[in-house]
Write a protein that holds these residues in place. Structure first.
Motif, PDB file in Angstrom:
ATOM      1  N   LYS A 314      -8.466  42.715  31.780  1.00 19.16           N
ATOM      2  CA  LYS A 314      -7.019  42.134  32.133  1.00 19.16           C
ATOM      3  C   LYS A 314      -6.543  41.354  31.138  1.00 19.16           C
ATOM      4  N   TYR A 315      -7.189  40.764  30.306  1.00 13.63           N
ATOM      5  CA  TYR A 315      -6.388  39.775  29.001  1.00 13.63           C
ATOM      6  C   TYR A 315      -6.114  40.466  27.665  1.00 13.63           C
ATOM      7  N   TYR A 316      -5.190  39.849  27.073  1.00 14.59           N
ATOM      8  CA  TYR A 316      -4.817  40.487  25.813  1.00 14.59           C
ATOM      9  C   TYR A 316      -5.549  39.461  24.832  1.00 14.59           C
ATOM     10  N   MET A 317      -5.416  39.776  23.565  1.00 11.47           N
ATOM     11  CA  MET A 317      -5.782  39.107  22.401  1.00 11.47           C
ATOM     12  C   MET A 317      -5.006  37.748  22.229  1.00 11.47           C
ATOM     13  N   GLU A 318      -3.773  37.688  22.516  1.00  9.69           N
ATOM     14  CA  GLU A 318      -3.008  36.548  22.548  1.00  9.69           C
ATOM     15  C   GLU A 318      -3.489  35.370  23.351  1.00  9.69           C
ATOM     16  N   ASP A 319      -4.326  35.692  24.527  1.00 12.75           N
ATOM     17  CA  ASP A 319      -4.804  34.910  25.325  1.00 12.75           C
ATOM     18  C   ASP A 319      -5.900  33.875  24.921  1.00 12.75           C
ATOM     19  N   ILE A 320      -6.782  34.609  24.069  1.00 13.33           N
ATOM     20  CA  ILE A 320      -8.032  34.338  23.416  1.00 13.33           C
ATOM     21  C   ILE A 320      -7.848  33.015  22.756  1.00 13.33           C
ATOM     22  N   LEU A 321      -6.935  32.580  22.160  1.00 15.66           N
ATOM     23  CA  LEU A 321      -6.552  31.679  21.106  1.00 15.66           C
ATOM     24  C   LEU A 321      -6.540  30.271  22.284  1.00 15.66           C
ATOM     25  N   GLU A 322      -6.094  30.346  23.517  1.00 19.72           N
ATOM     26  CA  GLU A 322      -6.226  29.403  24.648  1.00 19.72           C
ATOM     27  C   GLU A 322      -7.479  28.987  24.940  1.00 19.72           C
ATOM     28  N   ILE A 323      -8.542  29.676  24.695  1.00 20.72           N
ATOM     29  CA  ILE A 323      -9.979  29.340  24.965  1.00 20.72           C
ATOM     30  C   ILE A 323     -10.637  28.929  23.985  1.00 20.72           C
ATOM     31  N   GLY A 324     -10.232  28.986  22.735  1.00 21.53           N
ATOM     32  CA  GLY A 324     -11.108  28.737  21.620  1.00 21.53           C
ATOM     33  C   GLY A 324     -11.100  29.579  20.470  1.00 21.53           C
ATOM     34  N   GLY A 325     -10.120  30.797  20.723  1.00 19.04           N
ATOM     35  CA  GLY A 325     -10.487  31.704  19.858  1.00 19.04           C
ATOM     36  C   GLY A 325     -11.799  32.453  19.673  1.00 19.04           C
ATOM     37  N   VAL A 326     -11.821  33.520  18.543  1.00 24.12           N
ATOM     38  CA  VAL A 326     -13.087  34.044  18.540  1.00 24.12           C
ATOM     39  C   VAL A 326     -14.148  33.044  17.770  1.00 24.12           C
ATOM     40  N   PRO A 327     -13.505  31.878  17.288  1.00 28.85           N
ATOM     41  CA  PRO A 327     -14.817  30.922  16.678  1.00 28.85           C
ATOM     42  C   PRO A 327     -15.403  30.464  17.911  1.00 28.85           C
ATOM     43  N   ALA A 328     -14.901  30.265  19.146  1.00 25.26           N
ATOM     44  CA  ALA A 328     -15.474  29.828  20.294  1.00 25.26           C
ATOM     45  C   ALA A 328     -16.497  30.835  20.939  1.00 25.26           C
ATOM     46  N   ILE A 329     -15.998  31.951  20.843  1.00 28.04           N
ATOM     47  CA  ILE A 329     -17.018  32.925  21.511  1.00 28.04           C
ATOM     48  C   ILE A 329     -18.094  33.135  20.577  1.00 28.04           C
ATOM     49  N   THR A 330     -17.980  33.170  19.239  1.00 27.86           N
ATOM     50  CA  THR A 330     -18.892  33.412  18.392  1.00 27.86           C
ATOM     51  C   THR A 330     -19.939  32.249  18.361  1.00 27.86           C
ATOM     52  N   LYS A 331     -19.438  31.128  18.698  1.00 26.99           N
ATOM     53  CA  LYS A 331     -20.218  30.049  18.791  1.00 26.99           C
ATOM     54  C   LYS A 331     -21.129  30.082  19.862  1.00 26.99           C
ATOM     55  N   TYR A 332     -20.743  30.558  21.095  1.00 28.71           N
ATOM     56  CA  TYR A 332     -21.359  30.945  22.307  1.00 28.71           C
ATOM     57  C   TYR A 332     -22.488  31.798  22.066  1.00 28.71           C
ATOM     58  N   HIS A 340     -26.699  35.516  13.799  1.00 29.72           N
ATOM     59  CA  HIS A 340     -27.367  34.871  12.607  1.00 29.72           C
ATOM     60  C   HIS A 340     -26.349  33.900  12.119  1.00 29.72           C
ATOM     61  N   GLY A 341     -27.074  32.630  11.882  1.00 30.89           N
ATOM     62  CA  GLY A 341     -26.264  31.495  11.561  1.00 30.89           C
ATOM     63  C   GLY A 341     -26.166  31.209  10.245  1.00 30.89           C
ATOM     64  N   ASP A 342     -27.300  31.678   9.254  1.00 30.87           N
ATOM     65  CA  ASP A 342     -27.430  31.675   7.930  1.00 30.87           C
ATOM     66  C   ASP A 342     -26.659  32.561   6.939  1.00 30.87           C
ATOM     67  N   CYS A 343     -25.736  33.322   7.495  1.00 32.21           N
ATOM     68  CA  CYS A 343     -24.930  34.097   6.566  1.00 32.21           C
ATOM     69  C   CYS A 343     -23.935  33.528   5.847  1.00 32.21           C
ATOM     70  N   ILE A 344     -23.593  33.506   4.748  1.00 32.59           N
ATOM     71  CA  ILE A 344     -22.553  32.904   4.083  1.00 32.59           C
ATOM     72  C   ILE A 344     -21.151  33.440   4.276  1.00 32.59           C
ATOM     73  N   THR A 345     -20.266  32.654   4.141  1.00 32.13           N
ATOM     74  CA  THR A 345     -18.814  33.118   4.331  1.00 32.13           C
ATOM     75  C   THR A 345     -17.752  32.847   3.586  1.00 32.13           C
ATOM     76  N   VAL A 346     -16.671  33.367   3.716  1.00 30.70           N
ATOM     77  CA  VAL A 346     -15.549  32.978   2.723  1.00 30.70           C
ATOM     78  C   VAL A 346     -15.217  31.566   2.646  1.00 30.70           C
ATOM     79  N   ALA A 352     -23.208  29.155  10.500  1.00 32.89           N
ATOM     80  CA  ALA A 352     -23.778  28.125  11.487  1.00 32.89           C
ATOM     81  C   ALA A 352     -22.756  26.871  11.359  1.00 32.89           C
ATOM     82  N   GLU A 353     -22.475  26.675   9.964  1.00 32.83           N
ATOM     83  CA  GLU A 353     -21.693  25.561   9.293  1.00 32.83           C
ATOM     84  C   GLU A 353     -20.277  25.704  10.001  1.00 32.83           C
ATOM     85  N   ASN A 354     -19.660  26.809   9.829  1.00 38.20           N
ATOM     86  CA  ASN A 354     -18.344  26.998  10.357  1.00 38.20           C
ATOM     87  C   ASN A 354     -18.303  27.075  11.847  1.00 38.20           C
ATOM     88  N   LEU A 355     -19.250  27.244  12.487  1.00 42.57           N
ATOM     89  CA  LEU A 355     -19.242  27.535  14.010  1.00 42.57           C
ATOM     90  C   LEU A 355     -19.386  25.905  14.542  1.00 42.57           C
TER      91      LEU A 355
END
Ligand code: FES
Length: 561
Positions: A314-332, A340-346, A352-355
């Motif tokens: 039903k929903y669009y990508m624009e709606d995702i930001l309202e619920i915490g964005g992709v970080p909130a989903i990844t955190k869940y 895997h939480g131990d991967c390094i990022t940009v 894990a630290e970002n989340l």
């Protein structure tokens, strides 16, 4: 300024044997003090002709401001893109997938030739993201991808619209289910401005998963193109790049087997595009890693599909930001042991630290993403199929909504445009397995997406009554019972080339088997009688593509022997 940060550009700026290069750098406006600064290539796929890309050159200017503010030299260059939504059937669409590799080649070429110390890519439409990340992996200098952002939805007569609405309007027109006025109204209002196609289609899929892989800043995939957060992200990129240079974190440290698994886990959880399978096979190879279709299946097996997003939801990508964005989903997903939480990022931090800084999903207040226990499907929607019709593998999208098996009579289209004609004549009927062949990477060439046929089928009300199988691809906007990426492709004499009208074909998502119900002897006899078609192109980019492209089971890469 430490010379450590300009370890590539110092070849041009510091060495006495490069007077011409130094003269040219003065010529473009650099001052004496700039010669000791790191140089950052800012690759933009911006161009005016596509809503997904029309704003990227503007965003690149913000990126440059942030780079300059952090005592670095930012140099914007452009690479190409094509709009998947604007190609005309096979003729235009055959350039789409090759454009991914041209983007990769051109970023690799400019950054390497110009001795840039790092690269920031500002990208939008489907092929831009994998192309940019493939280049980053090949070059292996500090790099960050900035997603141009999703489009806002359009509106017409109280309905929310996106690009798929325009395609489906055509199917409704064939079925006499829409007035001329509404047909025009949908087309005029589907695309309200800048940004990539708004469902969990290929662009948003790749942006979300590349962010989860660690190559973009958190929220890069969640800010819509017109959201103020997108400009802010662009301005922050300079500081992030400076930190990456200081830590000398390069893409091959970020893109690992584990981070690829993180990316694909997010694809499965969100119900993302089948194109992700193709692109992550290619990204892995660019990073010198070996990812297989079976690895993708293993991730699908353990990842529930939990997001109610378009195309099947039903929903669009624009709606995702309202619920915490992709970080909130990844955190869940991380909290459930799927990431895997131990991967390094940009960011210079781990996943894990970002989340830890990401918001939490609230299952009481939002209904876009479900808890694992209430998943739409207990495993991923992307299924790798095998069988006598696809000995080296195919990619299916099975959400479960359309059932798990399909058994029907083959209706063969030698070209995707035939299905439109057949539909308009009422020749495609309930129970048909429509076989669209000669659409593979070599045979198409370019492995076209079947967006027009699938949307037309949906619009005609046949979406859950027929199945579509092809050696081409499906757009991320596709829903219904579809199997794509069939390998070997028809051009190479794969069994899909041997199917005849009226053959029985079965698709079983439980056993992951795609079966052509003819005897081995009949298959062998048809193969013996098969004659390879002449390539559609022998010269130019597409001629070269036919000669260099690998199978879809190998990511359609073009830079391997
Ligand atoms: Fe660009 Fe769909 S046409 S993302």
């Amino acid at each position: 300024m430490s010379t450590e940060l300009n370890r590539f550009s110092k070849t041009l700026t510091q060495e006495v044997t490069n007077p011409a290069a130094q003269a040219m750098l003065y010529g473009i406006g650099l001052k004496e003090e700039d010669f000791s600064k790191p140089q950052i290539g800012i690759a933009s796929t911006g161009y005016e002709g596509n809503p997904c890309n029309m704003h990227l050159n503007g965003l690149s200017v913000y990126v440059k401001q942030g780079v300059t503010a952090n005592e670095m030299v930012g140099l914007i260059f452009n690479t190409i893109g094509v709009s998947d939504g604007m190609t005309n059937g096979n003729d235009g669409m055959r350039y789409s997938l090759p454009s991914r590799d041209i983007i990769a080649d051109s970023i690799e070429t400019v950054v390497s030739a110009q001795w840039y110390d790092g690269v920031i890519a500002v990208v939008g439409c489907d092929k831009n993201m994998p192309g940019a990340v493939m280049a980053m992996a090949r070059i292996d200098r500090p790099a960050i991808m900035v997603y141009g952002g999703t489009i806002r939805s359009g509106h017409y007569k109280g309905q929310k619209l996106d690009i798929v609405s325009a395609f489906e309007a055509l199917g409704k027109k064939f079925a006499n289910n829409i007035s001329d006025e509404d047909f025009k109204g949908v087309i005029q209002n589907s695309i309200p401005g800048q940004g990539a196609c708004g469902g969990m289609y290929t662009a948003n899929t790749m942006a979300a998963s590349i962010e989860a892989m660690g190559m973009s800043l958190p929220f890069s995939s969640s800010y819509p193109a017109t959201h103020e957060g997108k400009q802010e992200e662009c301005k922050k990129i300079g500081a992030a790049m400076k930190k990456l240079l200081e830590l000398n974190i390069t893409p091959k440290e970020i893109i690992t087997k584990k981070s690829l698994e993180n990316a694909l886990t997010v694809v499965m959880a969100l119900g993302g595009s089948t194109n992700a399978a193709l692109h992550f096979l290619a990204i892995a190879r660019s990073a010198g890693l070996w990812l297989t279709l079976d690895d993708i299946q293993a991730i699908s097996d353990r990842t529930p599909f939990i997001a109610d997003l378009k195309p099947s939801g039903k929903y669009y990508m624009e709606d995702i930001l309202e619920i915490g964005g992709v970080p909130a989903i990844t955190k869940y997903l991380y909290s459930k042991g799927l990431i895997h939480g131990d991967c390094i990022t940009v960011t210079g931090k781990t996943v894990a630290e970002n989340l830890a800084e990401a918001p939490d999903l609230n299952f009481d207040t939002q209904k876009m993403v479900f808890p694992l226990e209430q998943a739409i499907k207990s495993s991923g929607h992307i299924q790798i199929m095998y069988g006598n019709l696809t000995p080296t593998g195919a990619v299916a999208k099975i959400t479960g909504k359309e059932g798990m098996t399909f058994d029907g009579e083959a209706k063969v289209c030698e070209h995707e445009s035939e299905i439109i004609t057949m539909l308009s004549k009422g020749e495609i009927k309930e129970g048909h397995v429509v076989v669209i062949r000669n659409a593979g990477p070599k045979g198409g060439p370019g492995m076209s997406e079947m967006l027009k046929p699938t949307s037309a089928v949906m619009g005609a009300g046949l979406g859950d009554k027929i199945a579509l199988i092809t050696d081409g691809r499906f757009s991320g906007g596709t829903h219904g019972f579809v199997v794509g990426h069939i390998t070997p492709e028809a051009f190479d004499g794969g069994p899909i080339a041997l199917v005849k009208d009226g053959d029985r074909i079965s698709i079983d998502a439980n056993t992951r088997q795609l079966t052509l119900h003819i005897s081995d002897e009949e298959m062998a006899a048809r193969k013996a009688a098969w004659i390879q078609p002449a390539p559609k192109f022998t010269k130019g980019m597409l001629g070269r593509y036919i000669r260099t492209v690998k199978s879809a089971a190998e990511g359609c890469v073009t830079d391997e022997a």
